[in-house]
Design a protein around this motif. Structure first.
Motif, PDB file in Angstrom:
ATOM      1  N   ASP A   1       0.867  -1.171   0.000  1.00 45.65           N
ATOM      2  CA  ASP A   1       0.000   0.000   0.000  1.00 45.65           C
ATOM      3  C   ASP A   1       0.910   1.229   0.000  1.00 45.65           C
ATOM      4  OD1 ASP A   1      -1.843   1.991   0.395  1.00 45.65           O
ATOM      5  OD2 ASP A   1      -2.522   1.293   2.352  1.00 45.65           O
TER       6      ASP A   1
ATOM      7  N   LYS B   1       1.904   5.260  -0.754  1.00 40.41           N
ATOM      8  CA  LYS B   1       1.544   6.664  -0.913  1.00 40.41           C
ATOM      9  C   LYS B   1       2.800   7.420  -1.331  1.00 40.41           C
ATOM     10  CE  LYS B   1       0.018   7.026   3.353  1.00 40.41           C
ATOM     11  NZ  LYS B   1      -0.607   7.557   4.600  1.00 40.41           N
TER      12      LYS B   1
ATOM     13  N   LEU C   1       1.929   6.430 -10.763  1.00 41.82           N
ATOM     14  CA  LEU C   1       0.850   5.780 -10.019  1.00 41.82           C
ATOM     15  C   LEU C   1       0.319   4.527 -10.724  1.00 41.82           C
ATOM     16  CD1 LEU C   1      -1.105   9.073  -9.219  1.00 41.82           C
ATOM     17  CD2 LEU C   1       0.816   8.074  -7.957  1.00 41.82           C
TER      18      LEU C   1
ATOM     19  N   ARG D   1      -0.731   5.961  -4.545  1.00 42.83           N
ATOM     20  CA  ARG D   1      -1.628   7.109  -4.470  1.00 42.83           C
ATOM     21  C   ARG D   1      -0.828   8.373  -4.216  1.00 42.83           C
ATOM     22  NH1 ARG D   1      -4.176   6.312   0.324  1.00 42.83           N
ATOM     23  NH2 ARG D   1      -2.885   4.480   0.799  1.00 42.83           N
TER      24      ARG D   1
END
Length: 248
Positions: free
Chosen positions: A25, A27, A42, A47
């Protein structure tokens, strides 16, 4: 794992792509805002967020910004829990970072970073050229897979950093403590020379601290003559060829 990456330049972009593709995950953030981060960064699921969000509620923070800008993020990093693993990918280049007297006097780059941030870090992904990093990753066990050194003082930091290096397509080699991480700085035999797991320990052992700055600057001069400036990175073949000639 939940990972925040600060910086989406040459190395940060590939980190976002590879770690996202590995199922993490991810960022990402930069100093100009999430709307400025290209869609290609991305493409594997990362994200784009604002800088404070990138380091909030994550297991790992990866700092992929120029070394001279690391002191700017120290106040932000002071709010990151001590158990969060922080990985630094930076290198000292006076032509870009301006002169840092402590490093010029012999302080190990990673220890300078620790002092600026006021917290432990791991050192990883600093020893590979951006072109090789983007194009030469392989699955585990592949013949000729490139190996990257990882240095850290905390065992948890080392273990996480090594696992993530493996997830990006490269063999991870324990390079010892941060005090020894000068062996993977610019000018060292393992720096941007694309060595295998079998070759890397010998290169680390062969490093000569006194010779690193001159070798680093010779390589910069060769790259500038070829590329015309200090911001464009060389392609993998040229970069590795010059680095092997000058550093090994």
């Amino acid at each position: 794992m939940k990972i925040g990456i600060l910086g989406v330049g040459h190395i940060g972009k590939t980190l976002a792509l590879r770690l996202g593709a590995a199922g993490h995950d991810v960022k990402v953030a930069n100093s100009r805002g999430p709307e400025t981060i290209a869609a290609e960064v991305l493409a594997s699921g990362a994200r784009a967020v604002k800088v404070p969000e990138a380091v909030a509620d994550v297991d790992v923070v990866i700092l992929s910004i120029p070394l001279n800008r690391l002191p700017e993020v120290a106040p932000l990093m002071a709010r990151v829990p001590r158990e969060t693993v922080v990985i630094d990918t930076s290198n000292y280049y006076p032509v870009r970072d301006s002169r840092i007297d402590a490093i010029e006097a012999g302080q190990v780059e990673s220890l300078w970073v620790v002092e600026r941030l006021g917290r432990p870090v791991a050192k990883a992904w600093n020893s590979i050229g951006s072109s090789s990093f983007a194009t030469k990753g392989m699955t585990s066990g592949s013949p000729g897979r490139i190996a990257l050194p990882v240095a850290a003082d905390r065992e948890a930091d080392r273990n996480v950093a090594m696992a993530l290096v493996e997830d990006t397509g490269f063999d991870a080699v324990d390079a010892g403590t941060l005090a020894e991480s000068w062996r993977q700085q610019p000018g060292a035999p393992c720096y941007c020379t694309d060595l295998t797991r079998e070759q890397l320990p010998t290169a680390l052992a062969a490093a000569d601290a006194a010779r690193l700055p001159k070798r680093r600057d010779l390589a910069v001069a060769a790259f500038q003559e070829r590329m015309g400036d200090s911001t464009t990175n060389p392609d993998a073949d040229f970069g590795v060829r010059i680095s092997r000639a000058l550093f090994m």
